[in-house]
Design an enzyme around this catalytic site. Structure first.
Site, PDB file in Angstrom:
ATOM      1  N   CYS A 278      -0.806   4.317   1.950  1.00 35.62           N
ATOM      2  CA  CYS A 278      -0.425   4.266   3.826  1.00 35.62           C
ATOM      3  C   CYS A 278       0.642   4.268   3.414  1.00 35.62           C
ATOM      4  CB  CYS A 278      -1.112   2.102   3.538  1.00 35.62           C
ATOM      5  SG  CYS A 278      -2.526   1.937   3.542  1.00 35.62           S
ATOM      6  N   ASP A 279       1.898   3.824   3.302  1.00 38.22           N
ATOM      7  CA  ASP A 279       3.727   3.634   3.536  1.00 38.22           C
ATOM      8  C   ASP A 279       4.867   4.425   2.859  1.00 38.22           C
ATOM      9  OD1 ASP A 279       2.219   2.089   5.499  1.00 38.22           O
ATOM     10  OD2 ASP A 279       3.027   0.308   4.387  1.00 38.22           O
TER      11      ASP A 279
ATOM     12  N   CYS B  47       0.930  -1.282  -0.331  1.00 40.78           N
ATOM     13  CA  CYS B  47      -0.202   0.133  -0.270  1.00 40.78           C
ATOM     14  C   CYS B  47       0.852   1.093  -0.208  1.00 40.78           C
ATOM     15  CB  CYS B  47      -0.994   0.132   0.915  1.00 40.78           C
ATOM     16  SG  CYS B  47      -2.048   1.942   1.522  1.00 40.78           S
TER      17      CYS B  47
END
Length: 686
Positions: free
Chosen positions: A429-430, A426
């Protein structure tokens, strides 16, 4: 006028200082450090930190759970704060945040535990654990108590030796009074109890009133003059003295403080979790549900909207684990009517719309489905801590399976062990964690292109590794990637292994210089954490192996339908492994009556958000038609109506008891039967 303005300012100060927010948003590293120091020295409360990002789907799903937990725990037990890693890079770097969401647990100003992921049970468990630790460590062992203890249990112990023991204990935890406190005091008491059979008496370090959110803190108390017992006024040189200020200065100060209060309220109202502020499933009732939707993507949300509008009150089981659209950080440009909207925002709009029409949400995972009886039984994980193996059961007449697909992995050395340490699926996300660093993206489809474009916003260099000589992605996305100055491409190349290095992590001392930490102390615990340092690549054409340095690897090689829990329940398509087989052309019906499949669990051809939403709507219509054909209505309402009819029949005042031939009372007869169609005021004159 002057006194009125002064009164307003004092009232506003009291209002602003009345209580801390349930969940506080940190806006600077300095504010974070001051908060940790405050609760380490003045309240002893643990601090639970949510490291998040606005573009992270699981982060947005965990936000309401985090806020709900804070409300359940109470402000006198723990402090809950949120840190945006996109804004506060210093904190995410200091605490080695490599995956989102990450939850950190601090006690005494030091980090004592953490975990990454959307685990509600684990969040609750570790929160209760740190609260218990704070209660156990809320002790002070005064020197006089230790002296009296040794006089009773070991009179041979000399006073200098006792003072030395107490001093060592006090030195372990820094405090202005140089007392033996906290974990050091608890540890000393346990050792003495083990040695002598009984431990020395302690006293609470922080009183109950110290832990209240509106408690007056020691450094905020008025200083009293010892001679005349009058309070001294401490004046900030940067602010006007309210006792000496003019009316204009007081009005200006009032406006400034009012603007600050309005700004804080606006920020609170615009909080991320507000978009998830809707009804949650209250638990199984005496009557089965009519529709249960499993999945929270476009298919599941469309099914919930259509079912809710049909009055079926669907229960949506959508665990906070994100999804393809939840993790889509770039704009969803091909969804009609929703331009310039990210995936998480689109899902949030859908959820709010479904909730507005009566859908309720269950945030657990479906473990299995039992079709051996009717109604069908859906088993989900419980709200208890992770170590429990019991399940909840939801009875329902129909089920719409819309669980979408899960990320595929390469299953190569280093991939699994370094998830959370630089390996991710992701980018939204990261990605922000690896600002100004070199990262790899593996894949050649739309997912890989989107991840590369997201990472290029913050990373120093993005390298796309693809096993073919051209991308499979849509032309416009592929063109953007190939033209981006921060993105390079390795064609005809595969990833063999993810390389890593071990770093020595000292919990509670993140951000400190090594020379400031006593690494030889027995109290200091070391942890070895493996993080990504590079990758081993292989050329498809020549077979040559090379190594490349990088700080993170993002795997974007597609998805597989999340249908494992349906194995043995419905029939799968033999030509498309993992995909549920539907019956009839264009229908969402499956091989089991009452179970319908929507979205990517049955669609291997299109796999688009808009087509998934369309099939979700079709599944809701199919479920509604099935309920009508089977004569399955709202059993709760039907039971209530039947019960009411029986009560009326048995009530002698209703005029319905006895034989049917008995004449009943008609209130209109008192008006001569002329009430029909007349206004009350006119009929009264008659």
């Amino acid at each position: 006028m002057l006194r009125t303005v002064q009164f307003l300012i004092l009232a506003m100060c009291a209002m602003m200082a009345e209580a801390r927010p349930v969940v506080r948003h940190i806006r600077s590293a300095h504010e974070f450090d001051r908060l940790l120091a405050k609760h380490a020295s003045e309240t002893g409360l643990p601090v639970v930190v949510d490291f998040y990002s606005d573009g992270c789907g699981p982060c947005r799903m965990m936000a309401p759970i985090f806020k709900k937990l804070a409300q359940e725990v109470g402000q006198d037990k723990a402090v809950f704060i949120k840190v945006d890693t996109n804004v506060l890079h210093e904190l995410s770097s200091r605490y080695s945040i490599r995956s989102l969401p990450t939850f950190g647990f601090f006690l005494g100003g030091k980090k004592v535990n953490e975990f990454s992921g959307a685990g509600e049970g684990q969040l609750k468990q570790l929160t209760q654990q740190v609260i218990r630790s704070s209660e156990v460590e809320n002790v002070v062992l005064p020197l006089e108590h230790l002296v009296e203890y040794y006089q009773t249990h070991d009179a041979s112990k000399a006073l200098p030796s006792i003072e030395s023991v107490h001093r060592k204990c006090a030195d372990m935890i820094s405090n202005p009074d140089q007392e033996c406190v906290g974990a050091a005091a608890s540890q000393l008491v346990r050792k003495l109890k083990k040695k002598y059979g009984k431990g020395p008496p302690t006293i609470p370090r922080f009183q109950t009133q110290d832990r209240q959110p509106n408690a007056e803190q020691p450094n905020e108390k008025k200083q009293t003059d010892q001679n005349n017992n009058k309070p001294k006024t401490k004046t900030d040189p940067g602010k006007p003295n309210l006792n000496l200020a003019t009316t204009e200065e007081l009005q200006a100060e009032l406006e400034r403080r009012w603007e600050e209060e309005l700004e804080s309220r606006v920020e609170e109202e615009e909080d991320d979790e507000a978009e998830m502020d809707h009804s949650f499933y209250a638990g199984a009732s005496d009557f089965p549900e009519r529709v249960v939707v499993v999945g929270g993507g476009p298919a599941g949300m469309a099914a919930a909207i259509y079912a809710a509008r049909a009055g079926l009150s669907p229960v949506v089981i959508a665990p906070p684990l994100g999804g393809q659209l939840q993790g889509k950080g770039v704009d969803v440009e091909n969804y009609p009517g929703m331009p310039n909207v990210t995936g998480p925002a689109l899902i949030a709009h859908m959820r709010n719309q479904a909730a507005a029409y009566g859908a309720v949400f269950e945030t657990q995972m479906v473990t299995h489905i039992d079709t051996s009886q009717r109604p069908i039984v859906v088993h989900t994980t419980t709200d208890d801590f992770a170590e429990t193996n019991t399940t909840n059961a939801i009875w329902t007449h129909t089920i719409i399976v819309a669980t979408g697909a899960e990320s595929n992995w390469l299953d190569i050395p280093g991939e699994y062990e370094m998830r959370g340490g630089g390996v991710s699926s992701c980018a939204t996300c990261d990605g922000a964690i690896y600002r100004e660093r070199d990262v790899l993206v593996i894949g050649g489809g739309d997912t890989a292109m989107e991840d590369a474009l997201v990472l290029a916003r913050t990373s120093r260099k993005v390298t796309v590794v693809h096993r073919r000589d051209q991308f499979r992605a849509s032309k416009i996305l592929a063109q953007r990637v190939m033209e981006h100055p921060s993105i390079s491409i390795l064609w005809n190349t595969t990833l063999l292994e993810i390389l890593g290095r071990r770093i020595d992590v000292v919990p509670g001392h993140e951000g400190e210089e090594e020379e400031d930490i006593d690494l030889d102390s027995a109290a200091v615990k070391h942890e070895m954490k493996k993080v990504v340092s590079g990758a081993k690549l292989k050329s498809v054409e020549t077979g040559e192996e090379t190594e490349i340095e990088c700080d993170a690897v993002f795997v974007a090689i597609g998805h597989t339908p999340a249908t494992q829990f349906m194995q043995g329940v419905v029939e799968f398509d033999p030509e498309r492994p993992g995909y549920i087989k539907t019956v009839g052309d264009g229908s969402t019906r499956t091989s089991v009556e009452g179970i319908f499949a929507a979205g990517d669990v049955a669609d291997s051809d299109y796999r688009q958000a808009i087509t998934s939403a369309g099939s979700g709507a079709a599944a809701a219509l199919d479920a509604e038609r099935y309920l009508s054909e089977e004569g399955l209505g709202n059993e709760a309402d039907e039971f209530e109506a039947q019960l009411l009819a029986e009560l009326l029949q048995d009530d002698p005042k209703s005029g319905r008891s006895g034989s049917d031939e008995e004449e009943t009372y008609n209130i209109y007869d008192d008006a001569g039967g002329r009430m029909t169609g007349m206004k009350e005021s006119f009929s009264a004159e008659l």
